[in-house]
Design a protein around this motif. Structure first.
Motif, PDB file in Angstrom:
ATOM      1  N   ARG A 224      53.059  34.200  71.477  1.00 57.21           N
ATOM      2  CA  ARG A 224      52.013  34.782  70.624  1.00 57.21           C
ATOM      3  C   ARG A 224      52.274  34.512  69.141  1.00 57.21           C
ATOM      4  N   ILE A 225      53.529  34.653  68.722  1.00 55.66           N
ATOM      5  CA  ILE A 225      53.826  34.522  67.290  1.00 55.66           C
ATOM      6  C   ILE A 225      53.615  33.093  66.795  1.00 55.66           C
ATOM      7  N   PRO A 226      54.147  32.067  67.467  1.00 59.01           N
ATOM      8  CA  PRO A 226      53.845  30.714  66.990  1.00 59.01           C
ATOM      9  C   PRO A 226      52.350  30.377  67.025  1.00 59.01           C
ATOM     10  N   ALA A 227      51.610  30.992  67.953  1.00 58.06           N
ATOM     11  CA  ALA A 227      50.171  30.703  68.046  1.00 58.06           C
ATOM     12  C   ALA A 227      49.362  31.385  66.939  1.00 58.06           C
ATOM     13  N   ALA A 228      49.853  32.543  66.465  1.00 55.00           N
ATOM     14  CA  ALA A 228      49.144  33.278  65.400  1.00 55.00           C
ATOM     15  C   ALA A 228      50.062  33.433  64.188  1.00 55.00           C
TER      16      ALA A 228
ATOM     17  N   LYS B 253      56.079  21.531  65.305  1.00 56.61           N
ATOM     18  CA  LYS B 253      55.997  20.497  64.258  1.00 56.61           C
ATOM     19  C   LYS B 253      55.007  20.900  63.170  1.00 56.61           C
ATOM     20  N   VAL B 254      54.460  22.113  63.299  1.00 56.43           N
ATOM     21  CA  VAL B 254      53.479  22.566  62.299  1.00 56.43           C
ATOM     22  C   VAL B 254      53.963  23.851  61.643  1.00 56.43           C
ATOM     23  N   GLN B 255      53.401  24.119  60.460  1.00 61.40           N
ATOM     24  CA  GLN B 255      53.816  25.289  59.676  1.00 61.40           C
ATOM     25  C   GLN B 255      52.658  26.267  59.503  1.00 61.40           C
ATOM     26  N   TYR B 256      53.020  27.518  59.251  1.00 55.67           N
ATOM     27  CA  TYR B 256      52.088  28.548  58.785  1.00 55.67           C
ATOM     28  C   TYR B 256      52.680  29.011  57.455  1.00 55.67           C
ATOM     29  N   VAL B 257      52.021  28.678  56.357  1.00 56.56           N
ATOM     30  CA  VAL B 257      52.583  28.877  55.019  1.00 56.56           C
ATOM     31  C   VAL B 257      51.815  29.984  54.308  1.00 56.56           C
TER      32      VAL B 257
ATOM     33  N   ARG C  25      48.506  25.956  61.364  1.00 53.23           N
ATOM     34  CA  ARG C  25      48.916  24.691  61.997  1.00 53.23           C
ATOM     35  C   ARG C  25      48.887  23.549  60.968  1.00 53.23           C
ATOM     36  N   ASP C  26      49.777  23.673  60.021  1.00 51.86           N
ATOM     37  CA  ASP C  26      49.796  22.829  58.824  1.00 51.86           C
ATOM     38  C   ASP C  26      50.962  21.839  58.921  1.00 51.86           C
TER      39      ASP C  26
ATOM     40  N   GLY D   5      58.400  24.336  61.602  1.00 54.03           N
ATOM     41  CA  GLY D   5      59.400  23.452  62.175  1.00 54.03           C
ATOM     42  C   GLY D   5      60.700  23.441  61.375  1.00 54.03           C
ATOM     43  N   GLU D   6      61.784  23.263  62.103  1.00 59.16           N
ATOM     44  CA  GLU D   6      63.119  23.266  61.476  1.00 59.16           C
ATOM     45  C   GLU D   6      63.239  22.201  60.398  1.00 59.16           C
TER      46      GLU D   6
END
Length: 459
Positions: A161-165, A279-283, A341-342, A442-443
């Motif tokens: 849930r957390i990576p999706a939102a 591979k994507v960020q939430y900034v 998803r940046d 992503g790391e």
């Protein structure tokens, strides 16, 4: 030619009147009931709202855990599967959630709550109340074997849930660095709650006794008559309903003493990076503009639309390749910019910094300005069901929002000119000046821009 015949909407066509809300207070026994009289075709929508303002800090995540446990644990008279069947057969639904009322008239005022929502026909109220009592008073919250399964399943759900939102979790986490209300929210349902669940799952066997003890303590602190405000939506004989089933329910609530304490959080601006396998960020960049002396205005609702369709969209979605971008500015001064998803991180932060310059030089045609205003009003004036009308009325009652406040905001939207949007540059500047950052991503990207963060951890 055909297109020219289609009438276009102008600002003068839009009503300046506030959509009405209906709140009628009734006091039955020790309980305040707020009645919302809307035509519901015989359906009664009930919301039992328990104030958690004085729930001790260490019990906050246990209250949220109860919302999950009540759905999946056996009770004295039913297995949880049989209980779900019984609810579906006898009433329209029973749900549990925690939430937050924001007291907009009071600086730093908030009221967390535990909400039990029930939907049924008028003739089903007795059945519904019997089921509600069964869940609240007879759930086997001491069944350690089942608790272990529930917590393990919840951990798995939250892992995805957390990576999706991530945009929601990142924005709320960044706001929680300096805002006690958002710190409560993070502890109850955000990254703080996720960390609590992970720890509980990992160390379940050694902490099982304490878990049961804290769940029982949370129940005794929350489900008390002095904490209850009841919301009822429909059109029926409220008085007989309240003096009958609801009063009986009130008498069954906990009365034994419990320790009460208003949470006192340690606030710290951490500026965190949470590393995931993605591979994507939430900034998220957030801040409170009222804290920096800038007032709220209805024009900020237009700003959200403008940024979503123009500046953020063009720079983060179109040029940056992110799936989405959002911003928000509310009545208590909370503001944020967030991407969804940046593929970028530092570039996106630079785009946020550019909002101030974009607004200072904001210029569009009158036609475009009108479109932005109409788009804003269309978001506000969306059609509502009788249930959502009741919910809106109750939210305004609990948040102490008056018709005058809504009317003023609506006028500020409808009367906004381009110079009003340019004046909002100071709001963006104040939000960015707070320098509150949280990134879930992503790391590789987080490590690449490690100097941006005060704290980097892996999920």
């Amino acid at each position: 030619e055909e297109l020219e015949k289609i009438p276009t909407l102008s600002l003068s066509d839009i009503s300046r009147e506030v959509r009405p809300f209906k709140n009628k207070e009734m006091v039955i026994g020790d309980t305040t009931a707020v009645v919302h009289e809307y035509h519901t075709n015989g359906i009664v929508y009930s919301d039992f709202c328990f104030d958690m303002s004085e729930l001790p800090e260490e019990l906050i995540p246990y209250a949220t855990l109860l919302t999950e446990i009540y759905r999946y644990v056996d009770t004295e008279h039913f297995s949880y599967n049989d209980l779900a069947t019984e609810i579906n057969l006898k009433i329209g639904g029973l749900s549990f959630q925690t939430g937050m009322n924001v007291l907009v008239w009071k600086k730093d005022g908030y009221r967390p709550y535990f909400s039990i929502q029930m939907k049924c026909m008028e003739e089903q109220v007795a059945d519904g109340m019997a089921l509600l009592k069964e869940v609240l008073l007879n759930s086997k919250v001491d069944d350690k074997k089942r608790l272990k399964e529930i917590i393990s399943e919840l951990r798995t759900k939250m892992d995805t849930r957390i990576p999706a939102a991530g945009h929601v979790y990142a924005a709320n986490r960044a706001l929680s660095y300096i805002d006690p209300m958002m710190k409560y929210k993070d502890t109850a349902e955000g990254i703080g709650f996720y960390e609590f669940v992970k720890k509980l799952d990992k160390n379940f066997d050694s902490n099982a006794e304490l878990l049961v003890k804290q769940l029982v303590r949370a129940q005794m602190c929350i489900f008390r008559k002095e904490n209850l405000t009841l919301s009822l939506t429909g059109e029926f004989n409220f008085k007989s309903l309240l003096e009958g089933e609801m009063l009986q329910f009130n008498r069954m609530l906990y009365e034994m003493p419990c320790v009460k304490a208003v949470p006192t959080f340690n606030m710290e601006k951490k500026n965190e990076g949470f590393k995931t396998a993605s591979k994507v960020q939430y900034v998220a960049r957030t801040g409170n503009f009222i804290d920096r002396g800038v007032e709220y205005t209805g024009a900020l609702q237009i700003l959200k639309v403008i940024l979503s369709y123009d500046y953020l969209w063009q720079n983060i979605r179109v040029k940056g390749g992110a799936y989405g971008c959002m911003s928000s500015f509310n009545r208590i001064g909370e503001g944020y910019f967030v991407s969804y998803r940046d593929p970028n991180l530092k570039r996106t932060i630079d785009v946020y910094e550019g909002v101030v310059d974009y607004l200072e030089n904001f210029t569009v045609t009158d036609r475009d300005m009108t479109k932005y205003i109409i788009g804003t009003i269309s978001n506000i004036d969306q059609p509502m069901t009788p249930a959502t009308k009741g919910e809106r009325s109750m939210n305004l009652y609990m948040n102490k929002v008056s018709a005058e406040m809504i009317k003023k905001e609506r006028a500020q939207i409808l009367d906004a000119a381009q110079e009003d949007i340019r004046a909002l540059a100071k709001v963006a500047k104040a939000v960015l000046a707070a320098d509150q950052l949280c990134v879930i991503g992503g790391e590789e990207k987080i490590e690449e821009d490690k100097e941006l963060f005060g704290d980097v951890t892996s999920f």
